[in-house]
Every structure is written in C-alpha cells, then in structure tokens.
Design a protein around this motif. Structure first.
Motif, PDB file in Angstrom:
ATOM      1  N   GLU A  32       0.849  -1.196   0.000  1.00 11.17           N
ATOM      2  CA  GLU A  32       0.000   0.000   0.000  1.00 11.17           C
ATOM      3  C   GLU A  32       0.885   1.248   0.000  1.00 11.17           C
ATOM      4  O   GLU A  32       1.888   1.294   0.692  1.00 11.17           O
ATOM      5  CB  GLU A  32      -0.880   0.007   1.258  1.00 11.17           C
TER       6      GLU A  32
ATOM      7  N   ARG B 126      -4.708  -3.287   6.329  1.00 10.12           N
ATOM      8  CA  ARG B 126      -4.268  -4.466   5.579  1.00 10.12           C
ATOM      9  C   ARG B 126      -3.241  -4.014   4.552  1.00 10.12           C
ATOM     10  O   ARG B 126      -3.106  -2.831   4.239  1.00 10.12           O
ATOM     11  CB  ARG B 126      -5.468  -5.132   4.886  1.00 10.12           C
TER      12      ARG B 126
ATOM     13  N   HIS C  64     -11.623   6.474   0.910  1.00  7.29           N
ATOM     14  CA  HIS C  64     -10.546   5.495   0.728  1.00  7.29           C
ATOM     15  C   HIS C  64      -9.359   6.041   1.517  1.00  7.29           C
ATOM     16  O   HIS C  64      -8.804   7.074   1.164  1.00  7.29           O
ATOM     17  CB  HIS C  64     -10.230   5.363  -0.762  1.00  7.29           C
TER      18      HIS C  64
ATOM     19  N   HIS D 224      -5.668   5.497   3.818  1.00  6.79           N
ATOM     20  CA  HIS D 224      -4.471   4.742   4.191  1.00  6.79           C
ATOM     21  C   HIS D 224      -3.905   5.373   5.462  1.00  6.79           C
ATOM     22  O   HIS D 224      -4.211   6.523   5.790  1.00  6.79           O
ATOM     23  CB  HIS D 224      -3.423   4.767   3.075  1.00  6.79           C
TER      24      HIS D 224
ATOM     25  N   HIS E  76      -3.700  -0.010   4.267  1.00  5.86           N
ATOM     26  CA  HIS E  76      -5.033   0.404   3.801  1.00  5.86           C
ATOM     27  C   HIS E  76      -5.992   0.268   4.989  1.00  5.86           C
ATOM     28  O   HIS E  76      -6.091  -0.806   5.587  1.00  5.86           O
ATOM     29  CB  HIS E  76      -5.415  -0.515   2.627  1.00  5.86           C
TER      30      HIS E  76
HETATM   31 ZN   LIG Z   1      -6.190   1.364  -0.418  1.00  3.80          ZN
END
Ligand SMILES: [Zn+2]
Length: 257
Positions: free
Chosen positions: A67, A147, A196, A198, A209
């Motif tokens: 990520e 993750r 979304h 992070h 993420h």
């Molecule tokens: Zn992501």
C-alpha cells in the motif's frame, strides 16, 4: 560560448519539471480502479514522476507490492510483512492518486470516532457530495486496523483473489496520520467512490489500507479538489487489453473491506 549552452541545458532540465508542476485543487490519478481490479498491476508511472504531480495521496506499487502513502512529498510503502519501506524513485505505480495538499478547512475531533462515524462527520462538514476531497487526519488512535497486499507474479490474479488472503494488522494506542480521499459516486469504475483511507504511524514503522479504527483526539484537514486529472497507461500493455466495460462495483466493495 559555454554560457548559452549551459543555460540551454538548465532550461531543458527545468522544463519537464515546470510542465508537471502540481496545480492547486487538482487530484491527479494514475490509471483506473477497474484496471487494478482485473489485475493490471504493471506500473505506468514512477514514484519520481508521481510526486511531481502531488505531495499527498495514496495508491499501490508495481506487481501490487503493498500500500502506498504519499505524505509531505515522500513515498512510503507498507508491504505485506506490515513494515514500512522507502521505495526507490524508479519504482512504478499501476494505480495512485495525488494532489498538492493545501487544506482549505480543518476541524478538531473529540472521539471516539470510528470509520463509519468519520464518514458521517465528513458528510456533515463536506456537504458537496460531488467533489473530490483530500483528507488528512493526525491523531492518537486507540485502535487501527489495516491491511496490505503481497506482490504478485504473472499471470496476475484479479484483486478480489489477492485480498482473500490479505494480511491484516491490528495496532493499539498508535499515533499517526490518515491520508485519504473522498471521491464522488460518479467516479465508479474509474476511481473509488466514497472514503478510501491509508494510514502511516507517526514513527513511520506501520501502516496500510485502513479497514477500521477508533480515533481518540485528532485534527482533520481537508483540501477540496474541483479538478480531476486522469492519466492512463499508454503503450500496448495489459491496460489496453483489459475488459473495462463491466460493472465491478460489488467486487470493489469486497476488495476495499
Ligand atoms: Zn487502499
């Protein structure tokens, strides 16, 4: 005679940088989320080039190798082992979105706030559902669940296959920064509609993420982006052969969570 030549060389060196100078209020995205969903993991832009377009954002790396967090113009890579790496500027990305982060508004949190709570909060302070927002949250997290994804080998499997075996990381009492985007519903197929996010810990040792969290106290800064620039992979690569005509909304939902 040497000076004009030197000046020319200097101008030639500066020109590409000027051309790519980030424009305020612009979210620049590399490739499309559906291309990533079907397994187009070949990188189409180097990290060097990406940070010229913006100093803040998220994405992934060539072969889906972890990520990406772009913060303060620096690129961080959270690999499947949960550790944070600093990729070479030549490392390429198959999917990323960045902006030149200039927050137009900010507010303080008094938690606890989880992911769902944050979405509701953002809906309240950012009532325009149809713009792009870059969101930075600095705070102390009682819990953070993230993750990452492991690097893949060709032939690349679809993203939904990869995330079935995704390593999940649980952190407690961790200070750090959420780097995220809230994109409008109409980017479906192209980008990730909704939030979304992070995460990168303050000591730059953990991240990923974001799946869920509980935030105690924090600050949220928001940059509103009215311009959306999409940079598609050229050439004869996998992107050009990918079937991008289908609705992959459900697949995306599974992959994000
Ligand atoms: Zn992501």
């Amino acid at each position: 005679m040497r000076k004009p030549l030197l000046l020319l060389a200097l101008a030639a060196a500066l020109l590409p940088a000027c051309r790519a100078a980030p424009r305020a209020g612009t979210l620049v995205q590399v490739s499309t989320i559906d291309a990533l969903l079907v397994g187009v993991y070949d990188g189409s832009m180097s990290c060097r080039e990406l940070v010229r377009r913006g100093d803040f954002g998220i994405g992934t790396f060539e072969r889906l190798d972890g990520e990406m967090i772009v913060l303060g113009g620096e690129v961080f890579q959270v690999k499947a082992d949960g550790k944070v790496y600093r990729p070479s500027p030549d490392t390429r990305t198959p999917f990323a979105a960045v902006c030149a982060f200039e927050p137009g508004s900010s507010f303080e949190f008094e938690g606890p706030v989880d992911f769902e709570g944050l979405k509701r909060l953002l809906d309240g302070v950012l009532p325009n559902k149809n713009l792009f927002y870059a969101i930075r949250i600095d705070g102390a997290f009682a819990r953070m669940k993230t993750r990452s994804v492991p690097a893949q080998q060709k032939p690349y499997p679809p993203l939904a296959e990869v995330t079935k075996h995704q390593p999940v990381f649980r952190m407690e009492n961790v200070a750090g920064t959420i780097v995220g985007l809230r994109c409008p519903p109409f980017v479906k197929g192209v980008g990730v509609p909704g939030c979304h996010l992070h995460f990168l810990s303050a000591d730059r040792s953990r991240g990923g993420h974001v799946l869920d969290f509980s935030l105690g106290r924090g600050t949220c800064a928001v940059d509103r982006c009215r311009r959306f620039v999409l940079l598609l992979p050229g050439g004869d690569g996998a992107f050009g052969r990918a079937d991008l005509g289908r609705d992959r909304g459900e697949e995306l939902e599974r992959v994000e969570k």
